[in-house]
Design a protein around this motif. Structure first.
Motif, short mmCIF file in Angstrom:
data_model
loop_
_atom_site.label_atom_id
_atom_site.label_comp_id
_atom_site.label_asym_id
_atom_site.label_seq_id
_atom_site.Cartn_x
_atom_site.Cartn_y
_atom_site.Cartn_z
N MET A 152 -2.26 5.47 5.59
CA MET A 152 -1.80 5.83 4.25
C MET A 152 -0.68 6.86 4.30
SD MET A 152 -5.49 6.14 2.39
CE MET A 152 -5.04 7.62 1.57
N ARG A 153 -0.83 7.79 5.23
CA ARG A 153 0.11 8.91 5.31
C ARG A 153 1.38 8.53 6.08
NH1 ARG A 153 -3.39 12.27 7.49
NH2 ARG A 153 -2.63 11.87 9.59
N GLU A 213 -17.44 6.28 12.42
CA GLU A 213 -17.12 6.37 10.99
C GLU A 213 -15.92 7.28 10.76
OE1 GLU A 213 -20.58 7.50 8.76
OE2 GLU A 213 -21.74 5.85 9.59
N TYR A 262 -8.00 -2.67 4.33
CA TYR A 262 -9.16 -1.99 4.91
C TYR A 262 -10.28 -2.99 5.19
CZ TYR A 262 -13.26 0.96 5.33
OH TYR A 262 -14.41 1.55 5.79
N MET A 275 0.83 -1.20 0.00
CA MET A 275 0.00 0.00 0.00
C MET A 275 0.87 1.26 0.00
SD MET A 275 -2.49 1.35 2.96
CE MET A 275 -1.22 2.33 3.67
N LEU A 276 1.90 1.23 0.82
CA LEU A 276 2.78 2.40 0.89
C LEU A 276 3.53 2.59 -0.42
CD1 LEU A 276 4.16 2.03 4.53
CD2 LEU A 276 2.54 3.72 3.69
N GLN A 283 -11.15 -3.01 9.01
CA GLN A 283 -12.03 -1.87 9.30
C GLN A 283 -13.11 -2.19 10.33
OE1 GLN A 283 -15.45 -1.56 8.26
NE2 GLN A 283 -15.58 -3.47 7.12
N LEU A 304 -4.45 -1.57 -0.23
CA LEU A 304 -5.20 -0.74 0.74
C LEU A 304 -6.62 -1.30 0.90
CD1 LEU A 304 -5.82 1.78 2.48
CD2 LEU A 304 -6.42 2.94 0.36
N THR A 322 -12.73 5.65 11.99
CA THR A 322 -12.27 4.60 11.08
C THR A 322 -11.57 5.22 9.87
OG1 THR A 322 -14.21 3.33 11.73
CG2 THR A 322 -13.04 2.57 9.79
N GLN A 323 -12.18 6.24 9.36
CA GLN A 323 -11.57 6.91 8.20
C GLN A 323 -10.22 7.53 8.57
OE1 GLN A 323 -14.39 9.19 5.93
NE2 GLN A 323 -12.81 10.59 5.23
N PHE A 378 -7.35 4.95 8.87
CA PHE A 378 -6.77 4.45 7.63
C PHE A 378 -6.10 5.57 6.83
CE2 PHE A 378 -9.30 0.87 8.83
CZ PHE A 378 -8.51 -0.19 8.46
N LEU A 379 -6.57 6.78 7.02
CA LEU A 379 -5.85 7.91 6.39
C LEU A 379 -4.47 8.05 7.01
CD1 LEU A 379 -8.60 10.66 6.01
CD2 LEU A 379 -7.32 9.58 4.17
#
Lengths: 206, 211
Positions: free
Chosen positions: A61-62, A50, A28, A16-17, A32, A24, A53-54, A57-58
Protein backbone atom coordinates in the motif's frame (compact mmCIF):
# COMPACT_ATOMS: atom_id res chain seq x y z
CA UNK A 1 -17.51 -6.08 -19.48
CA UNK A 2 -14.49 -7.21 -17.45
CA UNK A 3 -15.12 -7.49 -13.74
CA UNK A 4 -12.47 -6.44 -11.30
CA UNK A 5 -11.78 -9.99 -10.27
CA UNK A 6 -10.59 -10.70 -13.82
CA UNK A 7 -8.01 -7.97 -13.69
CA UNK A 8 -4.34 -8.87 -13.50
CA UNK A 9 -2.29 -8.33 -10.36
CA UNK A 10 -0.61 -5.33 -11.96
CA UNK A 11 -3.93 -3.70 -12.82
CA UNK A 12 -5.25 -4.30 -9.34
CA UNK A 13 -2.11 -2.83 -7.86
CA UNK A 14 -2.47 0.28 -10.00
CA UNK A 15 -6.09 0.68 -8.96
CA UNK A 16 -5.16 0.15 -5.35
CA UNK A 17 -2.45 2.78 -5.51
CA UNK A 18 -5.00 5.11 -7.05
CA UNK A 19 -7.10 4.65 -3.93
CA UNK A 20 -9.40 1.78 -4.90
CA UNK A 21 -10.15 -0.15 -1.73
CA UNK A 22 -11.88 -2.95 -3.59
CA UNK A 23 -8.73 -3.55 -5.61
CA UNK A 24 -6.76 -3.96 -2.41
CA UNK A 25 -9.32 -6.42 -1.06
CA UNK A 26 -9.20 -8.46 -4.26
CA UNK A 27 -5.44 -8.45 -4.42
CA UNK A 28 -5.18 -9.39 -0.78
CA UNK A 29 -7.62 -12.29 -1.13
CA UNK A 30 -5.75 -13.50 -4.18
CA UNK A 31 -2.25 -13.43 -2.70
CA UNK A 32 -2.50 -13.50 1.09
CA UNK A 33 -2.65 -17.28 1.51
CA UNK A 34 0.62 -17.88 -0.31
CA UNK A 35 2.37 -15.15 1.62
CA UNK A 36 0.95 -16.38 4.90
CA UNK A 37 1.96 -19.99 4.23
CA UNK A 38 5.42 -18.95 3.16
CA UNK A 39 5.88 -16.96 6.36
CA UNK A 40 4.49 -19.80 8.44
CA UNK A 41 6.68 -22.44 6.82
CA UNK A 42 9.70 -20.23 7.20
CA UNK A 43 9.11 -19.18 10.79
CA UNK A 44 6.99 -21.97 12.20
CA UNK A 45 5.08 -19.33 14.11
CA UNK A 46 1.51 -18.26 13.51
CA UNK A 47 1.83 -14.78 15.02
CA UNK A 48 4.93 -14.07 12.95
CA UNK A 49 3.16 -15.31 9.82
CA UNK A 50 0.20 -13.02 10.53
CA UNK A 51 2.44 -10.05 11.22
CA UNK A 52 4.50 -10.67 8.13
CA UNK A 53 1.40 -10.98 5.94
CA UNK A 54 0.12 -7.71 7.27
CA UNK A 55 3.49 -6.02 6.84
CA UNK A 56 3.79 -7.23 3.26
CA UNK A 57 0.48 -5.73 2.23
CA UNK A 58 1.10 -2.55 4.19
CA UNK A 59 4.34 -2.23 2.29
CA UNK A 60 2.43 -2.76 -0.93
CA UNK A 61 0.00 0.00 0.00
CA UNK A 62 2.79 2.37 0.93
CA UNK A 63 5.50 1.56 -1.60
CA UNK A 64 3.68 -0.44 -4.25
CA UNK A 65 4.96 1.90 -6.93
CA UNK A 66 8.43 0.36 -6.59
CA UNK A 67 7.12 -2.86 -8.12
CA UNK A 68 8.49 -3.21 -11.65
CA UNK A 69 6.58 -5.73 -13.80
CA UNK A 70 9.61 -6.02 -16.07
CA UNK A 71 11.59 -7.60 -13.25
CA UNK A 72 9.12 -10.30 -12.33
CA UNK A 73 5.60 -11.10 -11.25
CA UNK A 74 3.82 -9.44 -8.37
CA UNK A 75 3.68 -12.80 -6.65
CA UNK A 76 7.47 -13.04 -6.70
CA UNK A 77 7.68 -9.47 -5.50
CA UNK A 78 5.43 -10.25 -2.55
CA UNK A 79 7.46 -13.36 -1.69
CA UNK A 80 10.60 -11.25 -1.76
CA UNK A 81 9.13 -8.70 0.61
CA UNK A 82 7.81 -11.47 2.85
CA UNK A 83 11.20 -13.15 2.90
CA UNK A 84 12.89 -9.95 4.04
CA UNK A 85 10.35 -9.49 6.82
CA UNK A 86 10.57 -13.11 7.94
CA UNK A 87 14.36 -13.11 8.10
CA UNK A 88 14.31 -9.87 10.04
CA UNK A 89 11.76 -11.26 12.47
CA UNK A 90 13.72 -14.47 12.87
CA UNK A 91 16.86 -12.54 13.73
CA UNK A 92 14.95 -10.53 16.32
CA UNK A 93 13.24 -13.61 17.72
CA UNK A 94 16.58 -15.38 17.96
CA UNK A 95 17.93 -12.51 20.04
CA UNK A 96 14.87 -12.23 22.25
CA UNK A 97 13.99 -15.91 22.62
CA UNK A 98 13.90 -16.83 26.31
CA UNK A 99 15.66 -19.94 27.46
CA UNK A 100 13.57 -23.10 27.37
CA UNK A 101 11.12 -21.63 24.89
CA UNK A 102 9.40 -24.32 22.91
CA UNK A 103 9.55 -23.37 19.24
CA UNK A 104 6.65 -25.63 18.39
CA UNK A 105 4.29 -23.88 20.72
CA UNK A 106 2.81 -21.61 18.06
CA UNK A 107 2.64 -24.15 15.33
CA UNK A 108 -0.77 -24.84 13.90
CA UNK A 109 -2.33 -28.17 14.48
CA UNK A 110 -1.64 -30.38 11.54
CA UNK A 111 -3.60 -33.33 12.72
CA UNK A 112 -5.62 -34.28 9.75
CA UNK A 113 -8.88 -36.05 10.21
CA UNK A 114 -9.36 -39.34 8.54
CA UNK A 115 -12.48 -41.37 8.45
CA UNK A 116 -10.90 -44.63 7.56
CA UNK A 117 -7.84 -45.72 9.46
CA UNK A 118 -6.66 -44.01 12.62
CA UNK A 119 -3.31 -45.76 12.49
CA UNK A 120 -2.64 -44.71 8.95
CA UNK A 121 -3.69 -41.20 9.82
CA UNK A 122 -1.36 -41.20 12.78
CA UNK A 123 1.51 -42.34 10.62
CA UNK A 124 0.74 -39.67 8.07
CA UNK A 125 0.53 -36.98 10.73
CA UNK A 126 3.80 -38.16 12.21
CA UNK A 127 5.45 -38.01 8.83
CA UNK A 128 4.17 -34.50 8.21
CA UNK A 129 5.30 -33.36 11.63
CA UNK A 130 8.74 -34.80 11.19
CA UNK A 131 9.12 -33.22 7.74
CA UNK A 132 7.89 -29.88 9.03
CA UNK A 133 10.34 -29.99 11.92
CA UNK A 134 13.14 -31.00 9.60
CA UNK A 135 12.37 -28.11 7.27
CA UNK A 136 12.28 -25.66 10.16
CA UNK A 137 15.60 -26.88 11.42
CA UNK A 138 17.33 -26.11 8.13
CA UNK A 139 19.51 -23.03 7.91
CA UNK A 140 17.45 -20.15 6.44
CA UNK A 141 19.18 -20.14 3.05
CA UNK A 142 18.27 -23.81 2.52
CA UNK A 143 14.90 -23.53 4.20
CA UNK A 144 13.69 -20.77 1.90
CA UNK A 145 14.61 -22.77 -1.18
CA UNK A 146 12.73 -25.82 0.07
CA UNK A 147 9.72 -23.73 1.06
CA UNK A 148 9.55 -21.91 -2.26
CA UNK A 149 10.37 -24.73 -4.65
CA UNK A 150 8.87 -27.72 -2.84
CA UNK A 151 6.06 -26.31 -0.74
CA UNK A 152 4.96 -23.25 -2.73
CA UNK A 153 5.58 -24.64 -6.21
CA UNK A 154 7.48 -21.56 -7.30
CA UNK A 155 9.61 -22.10 -10.38
CA UNK A 156 13.39 -22.04 -10.17
CA UNK A 157 13.45 -18.85 -12.22
CA UNK A 158 11.09 -17.05 -9.88
CA UNK A 159 12.88 -18.41 -6.85
CA UNK A 160 16.11 -17.02 -8.22
CA UNK A 161 14.37 -13.64 -8.68
CA UNK A 162 13.01 -13.72 -5.15
CA UNK A 163 16.31 -14.67 -3.58
CA UNK A 164 18.33 -12.48 -5.88
CA UNK A 165 20.67 -15.21 -6.99
CA UNK A 166 21.37 -17.35 -10.03
CA UNK A 167 19.24 -20.33 -10.98
CA UNK A 168 22.26 -22.55 -10.55
CA UNK A 169 22.54 -21.39 -6.98
CA UNK A 170 18.90 -22.27 -6.41
CA UNK A 171 19.45 -25.76 -7.80
CA UNK A 172 22.54 -26.39 -5.75
CA UNK A 173 20.94 -25.07 -2.58
CA UNK A 174 17.91 -27.23 -3.13
CA UNK A 175 20.07 -30.26 -3.67
CA UNK A 176 21.97 -29.55 -0.49
CA UNK A 177 18.74 -28.86 1.40
CA UNK A 178 17.28 -32.18 0.38
CA UNK A 179 20.41 -33.94 1.49
CA UNK A 180 20.17 -32.24 4.86
CA UNK A 181 16.51 -33.17 5.15
CA UNK A 182 17.29 -36.78 4.38
CA UNK A 183 19.85 -36.79 7.11
CA UNK A 184 17.40 -35.32 9.56
CA UNK A 185 14.57 -37.61 8.57
CA UNK A 186 16.62 -40.79 8.74
CA UNK A 187 14.68 -43.12 11.04
CA UNK A 188 15.78 -42.88 14.63
CA UNK A 189 16.23 -46.66 14.84
CA UNK A 190 18.58 -46.57 11.91
CA UNK A 191 20.55 -43.84 13.57
CA UNK A 192 20.68 -45.77 16.79
CA UNK A 193 21.79 -48.85 14.91
CA UNK A 194 24.52 -46.90 13.22
CA UNK A 195 25.64 -45.51 16.54
CA UNK A 196 25.62 -48.96 18.08
CA UNK A 197 27.68 -50.36 15.22
CA UNK A 198 30.13 -47.55 15.67
CA UNK A 199 30.36 -48.23 19.38
CA UNK A 200 30.83 -51.93 18.77
CA UNK A 201 33.56 -51.23 16.27
CA UNK A 202 35.15 -48.91 18.71
CA UNK A 203 35.13 -51.57 21.34
CA UNK A 204 36.62 -54.09 18.96
CA UNK A 205 39.37 -51.74 18.05
CA UNK A 206 39.92 -50.62 21.60
CA UNK B 1 10.43 -46.62 -1.68
CA UNK B 2 13.87 -45.12 -1.34
CA UNK B 3 14.78 -42.16 0.86
CA UNK B 4 14.45 -39.57 -1.89
CA UNK B 5 10.96 -40.74 -2.73
CA UNK B 6 10.05 -40.79 0.93
CA UNK B 7 11.26 -37.22 1.29
CA UNK B 8 9.32 -36.09 -1.76
CA UNK B 9 6.26 -37.85 -0.44
CA UNK B 10 6.67 -36.22 2.95
CA UNK B 11 7.10 -32.77 1.45
CA UNK B 12 4.01 -33.27 -0.70
CA UNK B 13 2.05 -34.34 2.32
CA UNK B 14 3.18 -31.27 4.23
CA UNK B 15 2.29 -29.08 1.29
CA UNK B 16 -1.16 -30.62 1.00
CA UNK B 17 -1.65 -30.24 4.72
CA UNK B 18 -0.91 -26.54 4.63
CA UNK B 19 -2.73 -25.88 1.37
CA UNK B 20 -5.83 -24.62 3.10
CA UNK B 21 -4.09 -22.37 5.56
CA UNK B 22 -4.62 -18.66 5.18
CA UNK B 23 -4.21 -15.51 7.18
CA UNK B 24 -7.01 -14.84 9.63
CA UNK B 25 -9.78 -12.49 8.57
CA UNK B 26 -8.77 -9.88 11.12
CA UNK B 27 -5.61 -9.18 9.12
CA UNK B 28 -7.74 -8.13 6.16
CA UNK B 29 -9.90 -5.95 8.39
CA UNK B 30 -6.82 -4.24 9.80
CA UNK B 31 -5.38 -3.70 6.35
CA UNK B 32 -8.56 -2.21 4.97
CA UNK B 33 -8.79 0.06 7.98
CA UNK B 34 -5.22 1.17 7.41
CA UNK B 35 -5.98 1.71 3.75
CA UNK B 36 -8.96 3.93 4.57
CA UNK B 37 -6.81 5.92 6.97
CA UNK B 38 -4.18 6.45 4.32
CA UNK B 39 -6.62 7.32 1.59
CA UNK B 40 -8.96 9.70 3.35
CA UNK B 41 -11.97 10.03 1.17
CA UNK B 42 -12.41 13.63 0.22
CA UNK B 43 -15.75 14.77 -1.09
CA UNK B 44 -15.59 15.70 -4.71
CA UNK B 45 -16.04 19.43 -4.90
CA UNK B 46 -17.43 20.54 -8.22
CA UNK B 47 -14.81 22.49 -10.04
CA UNK B 48 -15.46 26.15 -10.29
CA UNK B 49 -16.17 27.09 -13.80
CA UNK B 50 -13.31 28.87 -15.49
CA UNK B 51 -15.66 30.87 -17.66
CA UNK B 52 -15.85 33.67 -15.10
CA UNK B 53 -12.10 33.94 -15.00
CA UNK B 54 -11.82 34.04 -18.76
CA UNK B 55 -14.62 36.58 -19.03
CA UNK B 56 -12.82 38.85 -16.59
CA UNK B 57 -9.56 38.39 -18.43
CA UNK B 58 -11.20 39.15 -21.77
CA UNK B 59 -12.82 42.29 -20.38
CA UNK B 60 -9.53 43.44 -18.92
CA UNK B 61 -7.77 42.82 -22.22
CA UNK B 62 -10.45 44.72 -24.15
CA UNK B 63 -10.23 47.61 -21.73
CA UNK B 64 -6.47 47.70 -22.09
CA UNK B 65 -6.70 47.68 -25.86
CA UNK B 66 -9.31 50.47 -25.82
CA UNK B 67 -7.13 52.62 -23.55
CA UNK B 68 -4.14 52.02 -25.79
CA UNK B 69 -6.08 53.00 -28.91
CA UNK B 70 -7.43 56.16 -27.29
CA UNK B 71 -3.99 57.12 -26.02
CA UNK B 72 -2.50 56.52 -29.45
CA UNK B 73 -5.14 58.65 -31.16
CA UNK B 74 -4.79 61.46 -28.67
CA UNK B 75 -1.04 61.44 -29.18
CA UNK B 76 -1.43 61.42 -32.90
CA UNK B 77 -3.92 64.32 -32.75
CA UNK B 78 -1.49 66.39 -30.72
CA UNK B 79 1.25 65.70 -33.24
CA UNK B 80 -1.01 66.67 -36.13
CA UNK B 81 -1.98 69.92 -34.47
CA UNK B 82 1.66 70.68 -33.85
CA UNK B 83 2.49 69.99 -37.46
CA UNK B 84 -0.36 72.19 -38.65
CA UNK B 85 0.76 74.93 -36.36
CA UNK B 86 4.23 74.64 -37.70
CA UNK B 87 3.01 74.93 -41.26
CA UNK B 88 0.76 77.88 -40.47
CA UNK B 89 3.50 79.78 -38.74
CA UNK B 90 3.53 83.21 -40.46
CA UNK B 91 6.58 84.90 -41.71
CA UNK B 92 7.17 87.48 -39.11
CA UNK B 93 9.74 89.50 -40.97
CA UNK B 94 7.80 91.71 -43.34
CA UNK B 95 9.86 93.66 -45.81
CA UNK B 96 10.56 97.22 -44.86
CA UNK B 97 10.73 99.79 -47.57
CA UNK B 98 13.67 101.99 -46.81
CA UNK B 99 12.73 104.69 -49.28
CA UNK B 100 12.45 108.19 -47.77
CA UNK B 101 8.90 109.41 -47.45
CA UNK B 102 8.11 112.90 -48.67
CA UNK B 103 6.00 115.42 -46.73
CA UNK B 104 3.28 115.30 -49.40
CA UNK B 105 2.96 111.78 -49.01
CA UNK B 106 2.76 112.21 -45.32
CA UNK B 107 0.13 114.95 -45.65
CA UNK B 108 -2.03 112.77 -47.81
CA UNK B 109 -2.28 110.35 -45.13
CA UNK B 110 -4.70 111.52 -42.63
CA UNK B 111 -5.02 109.17 -39.93
CA UNK B 112 -3.27 106.08 -40.43
CA UNK B 113 -5.58 103.19 -40.04
CA UNK B 114 -4.44 100.81 -37.55
CA UNK B 115 -2.66 98.12 -39.36
CA UNK B 116 -4.11 94.70 -38.96
CA UNK B 117 -2.01 93.15 -36.33
CA UNK B 118 0.00 90.30 -37.53
CA UNK B 119 -1.22 87.11 -35.99
CA UNK B 120 0.76 86.26 -32.95
CA UNK B 121 2.94 83.32 -33.73
CA UNK B 122 1.95 80.32 -31.87
CA UNK B 123 4.37 79.21 -29.33
CA UNK B 124 6.15 76.16 -30.54
CA UNK B 125 7.93 74.06 -28.08
CA UNK B 126 11.49 73.35 -28.85
CA UNK B 127 10.85 69.81 -27.92
CA UNK B 128 8.86 69.47 -31.06
CA UNK B 129 11.80 70.31 -33.21
CA UNK B 130 12.99 67.21 -34.86
CA UNK B 131 16.54 66.23 -34.51
CA UNK B 132 18.37 64.53 -37.27
CA UNK B 133 17.66 60.82 -37.18
CA UNK B 134 21.24 59.81 -36.95
CA UNK B 135 21.87 62.01 -33.98
CA UNK B 136 22.05 60.10 -30.78
CA UNK B 137 22.27 61.55 -27.37
CA UNK B 138 23.83 59.88 -24.46
CA UNK B 139 20.45 59.31 -22.89
CA UNK B 140 18.72 58.54 -26.14
CA UNK B 141 18.23 54.88 -25.44
CA UNK B 142 14.93 54.51 -23.68
CA UNK B 143 15.96 51.44 -21.81
CA UNK B 144 18.58 53.32 -19.87
CA UNK B 145 17.89 54.55 -16.40
CA UNK B 146 19.87 57.54 -15.32
CA UNK B 147 20.25 59.49 -12.13
CA UNK B 148 19.82 63.24 -12.06
CA UNK B 149 22.83 65.30 -12.91
CA UNK B 150 24.93 65.69 -9.83
CA UNK B 151 26.79 69.00 -9.82
CA UNK B 152 30.49 68.82 -9.35
CA UNK B 153 32.04 71.08 -6.79
CA UNK B 154 33.33 73.75 -9.14
CA UNK B 155 30.20 74.13 -11.19
CA UNK B 156 28.62 77.53 -11.52
CA UNK B 157 25.46 78.34 -13.38
CA UNK B 158 27.10 81.05 -15.48
CA UNK B 159 29.40 78.62 -17.12
CA UNK B 160 26.60 76.59 -18.61
CA UNK B 161 24.87 79.45 -20.34
CA UNK B 162 26.79 78.93 -23.51
CA UNK B 163 25.96 75.29 -23.63
CA UNK B 164 28.07 72.29 -23.08
CA UNK B 165 28.71 68.78 -24.10
CA UNK B 166 27.74 65.47 -22.64
CA UNK B 167 30.28 62.72 -22.85
CA UNK B 168 29.53 59.07 -22.02
CA UNK B 169 32.28 57.55 -19.92
CA UNK B 170 32.79 54.40 -17.92
CA UNK B 171 33.93 54.70 -14.36
CA UNK B 172 34.84 52.21 -11.67
CA UNK B 173 31.82 51.30 -9.58
CA UNK B 174 33.51 52.82 -6.56
CA UNK B 175 32.78 56.22 -8.10
CA UNK B 176 29.13 55.69 -7.12
CA UNK B 177 30.10 55.67 -3.50
CA UNK B 178 31.93 58.98 -3.89
CA UNK B 179 28.65 60.57 -4.85
CA UNK B 180 26.78 58.92 -2.01
CA UNK B 181 25.07 56.37 -4.21
CA UNK B 182 24.66 52.74 -3.16
CA UNK B 183 27.11 50.26 -4.61
CA UNK B 184 26.18 46.68 -5.42
CA UNK B 185 29.10 44.78 -3.97
CA UNK B 186 28.35 41.74 -6.14
CA UNK B 187 29.18 43.78 -9.19
CA UNK B 188 31.95 45.78 -7.59
CA UNK B 189 34.48 44.85 -10.25
CA UNK B 190 32.24 45.93 -13.10
CA UNK B 191 32.36 49.43 -14.48
CA UNK B 192 29.46 51.82 -14.45
CA UNK B 193 28.39 54.13 -17.25
CA UNK B 194 28.13 57.83 -16.62
CA UNK B 195 27.37 60.96 -18.58
CA UNK B 196 29.68 63.83 -17.79
CA UNK B 197 28.55 67.32 -18.68
CA UNK B 198 31.42 69.46 -19.90
CA UNK B 199 31.07 73.18 -20.17
CA UNK B 200 32.50 75.38 -22.91
CA UNK B 201 35.41 75.97 -20.67
CA UNK B 202 36.29 72.33 -20.99
CA UNK B 203 35.63 71.56 -17.37
CA UNK B 204 33.32 68.83 -16.10
CA UNK B 205 30.38 70.45 -14.39
CA UNK B 206 27.98 67.63 -13.66
CA UNK B 207 27.73 63.93 -13.81
CA UNK B 208 24.95 61.42 -13.92
CA UNK B 209 25.14 57.66 -13.70
CA UNK B 210 23.42 55.46 -16.24
CA UNK B 211 22.22 51.90 -15.88
Amino acid sequence: MISKSDLSDGDLLRSMLAGDEEALALLYRRRQAAVYRFALQMSGSKPIAEDVTQEVFLFLMRDGHVFDPARGSLSAFLFGVARNHVLRRLRVEQLLAPLGDDPDEDLPSLHATSDFCPLEDLTRTETIESVRKAVLSLPPKYREVVVLCELQDVSYVETAEILGCAIGTVRSRLHRARALLLEKLRPAAEVEETNATTVKSARCFA
Amino acid sequence: MNDEEKLTHGLKALKAEMETLAAPAEVEVKLLRAFRTRHVVTPIVPKRSNSRFWLTAALAAMLLIAISVVAYRVNRGVDDRRNVAKEEQPKISPKVDNKPVSHEQLAGIEAPEPLPQAPKPKHIRHANVRRPENMQLANHVNTEIATDFIPLSYMSAANLQDGGQIVRVELPRSALAKFGLPVNMDRYNEKVKADVLFGVDGLAHAIRFVQ
